[in-house]
Design an enzyme around this catalytic site. Sequence first.
Site: not given
Ligand code: PMT
Length: 402
Positions: A209, A278, A288, A322, A336, A340
């Site tokens: 990503n 995810d 490859k 986040f 969320k 969580k």
């Molecule tokens: O790195 P940059 O370029 O500075 O960009 C910053 C950012 C956009 C990455 C950051 O601000 C941000 O939003 N981070 C969270 C990205 C994310 O995965 O969001 P989500 O809504 O999909 O996940 C929610 C939370 O669950 C996040 O804290 C994530 O770390 C966590 N998660 C998600 C999926 C997973 N399988 N395991 C997790 O722990």
Amino acid sequence: MLRGKIIVVGVTGGIAAYKSAELVSRLRKAGAEVHVIMTPNACNFVGPLTMQSLSAHPVHVEMFGESKLGGIDHIELAQRAHLLVMAPASANMIAKAACGLADNLLATVLLARKGPVLLAPAMNTAMYLNPLTQANLAKLKQLGYQVLEPGVGFQACGDQGPGRMAEPPEIFAACERILSGMRRLEGKTVLVTAGGTREPIDPVRYIGNHSSGKMGYAVAGAAIEAGARVILVSGPVSLEPPPGAEVVPVGSASEMYQAVMEHFPACDVVIKAAAVADYRPEQSSEHKIKKSGGDLVLKLVQNPDILKELGKIKGDKLLVGFAAETRDLLDNAAEKLQRKNLDMLIANDVTKPGAGFGSDTNLVAILYPDGGKEILPLLGKSEVAREIISRIVALLDKKTKE
Ligand code: PMT
């Protein structure tokens, strides 16, 4: 808050120097012990006598003059001050600081300084936007200098754009924030995740990503600034880690899961800024994958949701997530936060200009489990990170009192 604090105000040569007189006056009225260092160029804009009268201390200009503090002045000042503020910070002095030059008293004090430094840049718009100045500022931020972004508007030279020094009340507020937040996480261990994960398809390809790691690295830097021990579990990024961070490099979501679970027991706070995939390919080819002439179909399976797993076992640890959203920001983020079991969630709409992936700024809302929310203005990622850390400090304080 400022009573008894020693603040060195460094004034460089620029028209905004006159505003520093008001800053010095405000700091002193708030009870701070203020010492002013002026560069020789600054003396062309404001008389040292003005600064001396407002600070009630002799003003330091010359590198090799008679000692005013009874020692080696530059080392003395660099060590004694709780905070050093350079306002205005000219392009020239910013460049000197970024290169480690020490050819005047202020530059020397900066080089000898170990504690917090706040810069309030002020200069012509073209000079400010010049990639050299931007690179110098980025380097200084990376080293932990705090930068109060200049305002946009009409400049003394007739140009319009960014470059106007932040107003004295704004600089004053930043001084208060820095001094109140200092070392407030001393004795705490904070685990921060940053960057994106890479889910291998074969040895040369992956699903990834756009995360650059900037947000997570800024959070790690702010936690270090506040005195925490920081474990930074980082996906592959091209950033220098903040000095002092214990970096645990990972590639895939599964590796991040392992690393986070391993370090979780030692932590007081977890902040998950990483963009975790995810899904991953069910199978990663050992070699490859060759073009076969037809389509390639990959089966994706779900990765563990690291944050959700932590939410189940968090005990008395503080869990901050986040949320990267592209629509219905607050509703999706609130869902969320509950699902969580988080103590705080930082939501960003990654489709908004200046927010989310890759940018140096972010536009975030902070949500709490009781339904409380705050929406911050567009800020540099370092500033956002400091705001997050100050909220975490408040939550920890509240927990201690309960
Ligand atoms: O790195 P940059 O370029 O500075 O960009 C910053 C950012 C956009 C990455 C950051 O601000 C941000 O939003 N981070 C969270 C990205 C994310 O995965 O969001 P989500 O809504 O999909 O996940 C929610 C939370 O669950 C996040 O804290 C994530 O770390 C966590 N998660 C998600 C999926 C997973 N399988 N395991 C997790 O722990």
